[in-house]
Enzyme design. Structure first.
Site, PDB file in Angstrom:
ATOM      1  N   SER A 193      58.249  43.734  28.866  1.00  0.00           N
ATOM      2  CA  SER A 193      59.137  42.614  28.525  1.00  0.00           C
ATOM      3  C   SER A 193      58.529  41.256  28.858  1.00  0.00           C
ATOM      4  O   SER A 193      59.118  40.230  28.537  1.00  0.00           O
ATOM      5  CB  SER A 193      60.463  42.764  29.273  1.00  0.00           C
ATOM      6  OG  SER A 193      60.245  42.655  30.675  1.00  0.00           O
ATOM      7  N   GLY A 199      63.288  43.223  34.318  1.00  0.00           N
ATOM      8  CA  GLY A 199      63.299  43.356  32.867  1.00  0.00           C
ATOM      9  C   GLY A 199      62.767  44.715  32.478  1.00  0.00           C
ATOM     10  O   GLY A 199      62.360  45.508  33.330  1.00  0.00           O
ATOM     11  N   ARG A 232      43.437  40.129  36.038  1.00  0.00           N
ATOM     12  CA  ARG A 232      43.662  39.294  37.230  1.00  0.00           C
ATOM     13  C   ARG A 232      42.427  38.483  37.583  1.00  0.00           C
ATOM     14  O   ARG A 232      42.539  37.350  38.043  1.00  0.00           O
ATOM     15  CB  ARG A 232      44.047  40.163  38.431  1.00  0.00           C
ATOM     16  CG  ARG A 232      45.450  40.676  38.389  1.00  0.00           C
ATOM     17  CD  ARG A 232      45.879  41.249  39.709  1.00  0.00           C
ATOM     18  NE  ARG A 232      45.085  42.348  40.192  1.00  0.00           N
ATOM     19  CZ  ARG A 232      45.306  43.632  39.913  1.00  0.00           C
ATOM     20  NH1 ARG A 232      46.292  43.964  39.125  1.00  0.00           N
ATOM     21  NH2 ARG A 232      44.545  44.573  40.428  1.00  0.00           N
ATOM     22  N   HIS A 242      44.381  45.850  34.176  1.00  0.00           N
ATOM     23  CA  HIS A 242      45.083  44.888  35.037  1.00  0.00           C
ATOM     24  C   HIS A 242      44.106  44.200  35.992  1.00  0.00           C
ATOM     25  O   HIS A 242      44.202  42.996  36.226  1.00  0.00           O
ATOM     26  CB  HIS A 242      46.193  45.576  35.832  1.00  0.00           C
ATOM     27  CG  HIS A 242      47.449  45.770  35.058  1.00  0.00           C
ATOM     28  ND1 HIS A 242      48.471  44.853  35.048  1.00  0.00           N
ATOM     29  CD2 HIS A 242      47.844  46.789  34.257  1.00  0.00           C
ATOM     30  CE1 HIS A 242      49.447  45.297  34.276  1.00  0.00           C
ATOM     31  NE2 HIS A 242      49.093  46.471  33.786  1.00  0.00           N
ATOM     32  N   GLU A 294      45.614  46.979  46.975  1.00  0.00           N
ATOM     33  CA  GLU A 294      46.188  48.149  46.319  1.00  0.00           C
ATOM     34  C   GLU A 294      46.758  49.069  47.390  1.00  0.00           C
ATOM     35  O   GLU A 294      46.019  49.601  48.220  1.00  0.00           O
ATOM     36  CB  GLU A 294      45.132  48.855  45.471  1.00  0.00           C
ATOM     37  CG  GLU A 294      44.659  47.985  44.322  1.00  0.00           C
ATOM     38  CD  GLU A 294      43.569  48.614  43.476  1.00  0.00           C
ATOM     39  OE1 GLU A 294      43.033  49.676  43.862  1.00  0.00           O
ATOM     40  OE2 GLU A 294      43.247  48.036  42.424  1.00  0.00           O
ATOM     41  N   LYS A 351      57.607  40.479  32.122  1.00  0.00           N
ATOM     42  CA  LYS A 351      57.930  40.120  33.505  1.00  0.00           C
ATOM     43  C   LYS A 351      56.683  39.936  34.372  1.00  0.00           C
ATOM     44  O   LYS A 351      56.638  39.020  35.187  1.00  0.00           O
ATOM     45  CB  LYS A 351      58.916  41.111  34.134  1.00  0.00           C
ATOM     46  CG  LYS A 351      58.444  42.509  34.233  1.00  0.00           C
ATOM     47  CD  LYS A 351      59.583  43.449  34.621  1.00  0.00           C
ATOM     48  CE  LYS A 351      59.120  44.869  34.617  1.00  0.00           C
ATOM     49  NZ  LYS A 351      58.512  45.317  33.360  1.00  0.00           N
ATOM     50  N   SER A 352      55.676  40.747  34.184  1.00  0.00           N
ATOM     51  CA  SER A 352      54.453  40.617  34.988  1.00  0.00           C
ATOM     52  C   SER A 352      53.738  39.297  34.700  1.00  0.00           C
ATOM     53  O   SER A 352      53.274  38.616  35.619  1.00  0.00           O
ATOM     54  CB  SER A 352      53.507  41.786  34.723  1.00  0.00           C
ATOM     55  OG  SER A 352      54.113  42.989  35.110  1.00  0.00           O
ATOM     56  N   GLU A 374      53.733  43.959  42.600  1.00  0.00           N
ATOM     57  CA  GLU A 374      53.721  44.508  41.240  1.00  0.00           C
ATOM     58  C   GLU A 374      53.497  46.008  41.315  1.00  0.00           C
ATOM     59  O   GLU A 374      52.368  46.444  41.472  1.00  0.00           O
ATOM     60  CB  GLU A 374      52.623  43.797  40.457  1.00  0.00           C
ATOM     61  CG  GLU A 374      52.340  44.318  39.105  1.00  0.00           C
ATOM     62  CD  GLU A 374      53.466  44.219  38.101  1.00  0.00           C
ATOM     63  OE1 GLU A 374      54.533  44.811  38.335  1.00  0.00           O
ATOM     64  OE2 GLU A 374      53.266  43.583  37.071  1.00  0.00           O
TER      65      GLU A 374
END
Length: 176
Positions: free
Chosen positions: A22, A18, A65, A61, A73, A24-25, A92
């Protein structure tokens, strides 16, 4: 003597694509948490810390989480970063990973080999990919290469994944 037959375990591969912002995450996080059941899933974050604005985004972020995920990472070597885990994984995002790969001048062969390796992992995986092919053709060679590779990666993932979803204005639309 009776033999016990063990069913072949099928690991789900899901693509959520997306546009930027949008949803998506958010959908990907909810999906991988449902798939994980009693296991804590891995959140493989691919964004490199390159400037102060990105640093702020990354920190937001991380806070969002919280303790729901094991966070890894890694900007380039995704398969290697996941080699020791059997937990479900959220990647991600593939788009930022591609950006990193181009920034570090990885050849196309290595880019596609990495995607193939990820698809072969014995984990449930949710891939997040920005849809970048809905706009105009970029005016410079690097941007055109990025859009072209992203589109090819999206096609590769969509073909290989069990499920494909498109996030549009926060609504998830099943494509496959």
């Amino acid at each position: 003597m009776a033999f016990r037959i063990h069913p072949i375990i099928r690991h789900m591969k899901i693509l959520i694509t997306g546009g930027v912002k949008s949803g998506k995450s958010r959908h990907a996080e909810m999906r991988i948490l449902k798939m994980a059941l009693e296991q804590k899933p891995v959140y493989l974050a691919t964004t490199e810390l390159l400037d102060s604005e990105m640093k702020k985004r990354i920190e937001e972020h991380r806070q969002h989480r919280g303790e729901k995920f094991w966070t890894v990472e890694e900007p380039l070597n995704l398969t290697q970063a996941l080699a020791e885990t059997e937990a479900p994984v959220l990647i991600e995002c593939v788009t930022m990973w591609l950006n990193n790969a181009l920034h570090h001048q990885l050849p196309e062969s290595k880019i596609f080999a990495e995607i193939e390796s990820l698809l072969l992992l014995g984990n449930d995986i949710v891939f997040v990919l920005n849809e970048v092919g809905l706009g105009i053709i970029p005016d410079n060679p690097l941007s055109r290469k990025f859009v072209d590779l992203s589109g090819r990666i999206g096609q590769m993932l969509a073909e290989a994944c069990d499920e494909v979803n498109w996030s549009l204005a926060g609504i998830l639309v099943k494509v496959k």
